[in-house]
Design a protein around this motif. Structure first.
Motif, PDB file in Angstrom:
ATOM      1  N   ASN A  52       0.824  -1.206   0.000  1.00 46.36           N
ATOM      2  CA  ASN A  52       0.000   0.000   0.000  1.00 46.36           C
ATOM      3  C   ASN A  52       0.864   1.265   0.000  1.00 46.36           C
ATOM      4  O   ASN A  52       2.078   1.211   0.158  1.00 46.36           O
ATOM      5  CB  ASN A  52      -1.001  -0.015   1.157  1.00 46.36           C
ATOM      6  N   PHE A  53       0.233   2.395  -0.175  1.00 44.28           N
ATOM      7  CA  PHE A  53       0.921   3.686  -0.315  1.00 44.28           C
ATOM      8  C   PHE A  53       1.774   4.007   0.903  1.00 44.28           C
ATOM      9  O   PHE A  53       2.891   4.530   0.776  1.00 44.28           O
ATOM     10  CB  PHE A  53      -0.120   4.791  -0.549  1.00 44.28           C
ATOM     11  N   ARG A  54       1.268   3.710   2.095  1.00 44.99           N
ATOM     12  CA  ARG A  54       1.977   4.072   3.321  1.00 44.99           C
ATOM     13  C   ARG A  54       3.335   3.390   3.408  1.00 44.99           C
ATOM     14  O   ARG A  54       4.319   4.009   3.802  1.00 44.99           O
ATOM     15  CB  ARG A  54       1.121   3.699   4.526  1.00 44.99           C
ATOM     16  N   ARG A  55       3.406   2.129   3.036  1.00 49.22           N
ATOM     17  CA  ARG A  55       4.653   1.382   3.180  1.00 49.22           C
ATOM     18  C   ARG A  55       5.606   1.566   2.002  1.00 49.22           C
ATOM     19  O   ARG A  55       6.816   1.455   2.167  1.00 49.22           O
ATOM     20  CB  ARG A  55       4.344  -0.098   3.351  1.00 49.22           C
ATOM     21  N   ILE A  56       5.083   1.834   0.825  1.00 46.64           N
ATOM     22  CA  ILE A  56       5.935   1.935  -0.356  1.00 46.64           C
ATOM     23  C   ILE A  56       6.416   3.367  -0.609  1.00 46.64           C
ATOM     24  O   ILE A  56       7.552   3.591  -1.017  1.00 46.64           O
ATOM     25  CB  ILE A  56       5.179   1.400  -1.600  1.00 46.64           C
ATOM     26  N   ARG A  57       5.585   4.356  -0.403  1.00 46.61           N
ATOM     27  CA  ARG A  57       5.942   5.746  -0.731  1.00 46.61           C
ATOM     28  C   ARG A  57       6.147   6.635   0.492  1.00 46.61           C
ATOM     29  O   ARG A  57       7.133   7.345   0.592  1.00 46.61           O
ATOM     30  CB  ARG A  57       4.837   6.382  -1.590  1.00 46.61           C
ATOM     31  N   LEU A  58       5.187   6.604   1.412  1.00 44.73           N
ATOM     32  CA  LEU A  58       5.210   7.559   2.521  1.00 44.73           C
ATOM     33  C   LEU A  58       6.340   7.277   3.511  1.00 44.73           C
ATOM     34  O   LEU A  58       7.096   8.188   3.874  1.00 44.73           O
ATOM     35  CB  LEU A  58       3.859   7.547   3.241  1.00 44.73           C
ATOM     36  N   PRO A  60       9.311   5.552   3.294  1.00 45.15           N
ATOM     37  CA  PRO A  60      10.686   5.900   2.868  1.00 45.15           C
ATOM     38  C   PRO A  60      10.912   7.397   2.706  1.00 45.15           C
ATOM     39  O   PRO A  60      12.001   7.903   3.003  1.00 45.15           O
ATOM     40  CB  PRO A  60      10.834   5.186   1.523  1.00 45.15           C
ATOM     41  N   THR A  61       9.888   8.129   2.277  1.00 50.75           N
ATOM     42  CA  THR A  61      10.016   9.579   2.157  1.00 50.75           C
ATOM     43  C   THR A  61      10.231  10.218   3.519  1.00 50.75           C
ATOM     44  O   THR A  61      11.084  11.102   3.679  1.00 50.75           O
ATOM     45  CB  THR A  61       8.771  10.168   1.473  1.00 50.75           C
TER      46      THR A  61
END
Length: 80
Positions: A52-58, A60-61
């Motif tokens: 999901n978005f939280r683990r893949i994008r948010l 690491p950012t």
């Protein structure tokens, strides 16, 4: 100066540098918390929650921002 005389110890950085460093470490910890989870009780079943978005994008950012804050705290000049 004699061996018995103590030199006054000074901190390497200013107080604001340490505050930024602690904030950066806390931001990094928040990023790792955002990345955690998504496990499944049954290992034979696949769970899409790890993508999901939280683990893949948010997460690491947030971690990279935390590293940036830590690097800024090291390079910030003191007002002396």
């Amino acid at each position: 100066m004699n061996k018995n005389e103590k030199q006054p110890s000074e901190f390497l950085f200013d107080k604001t540098n340490y505050i930024f460093l602690i904030a950066g470490v806390l931001i990094i910890a928040l990023g790792y918390l955002l990345m955690s989870g998504g496990g499944n009780d049954n290992p034979a079943e696949f769970n899409d929650a790890i993508f999901n978005f939280r683990r893949i994008r948010l997460a690491p950012t947030v971690i990279f921002i935390g590293f940036g804050v830590c690097i800024y705290s090291i390079f910030k000049k003191t007002a002396k």
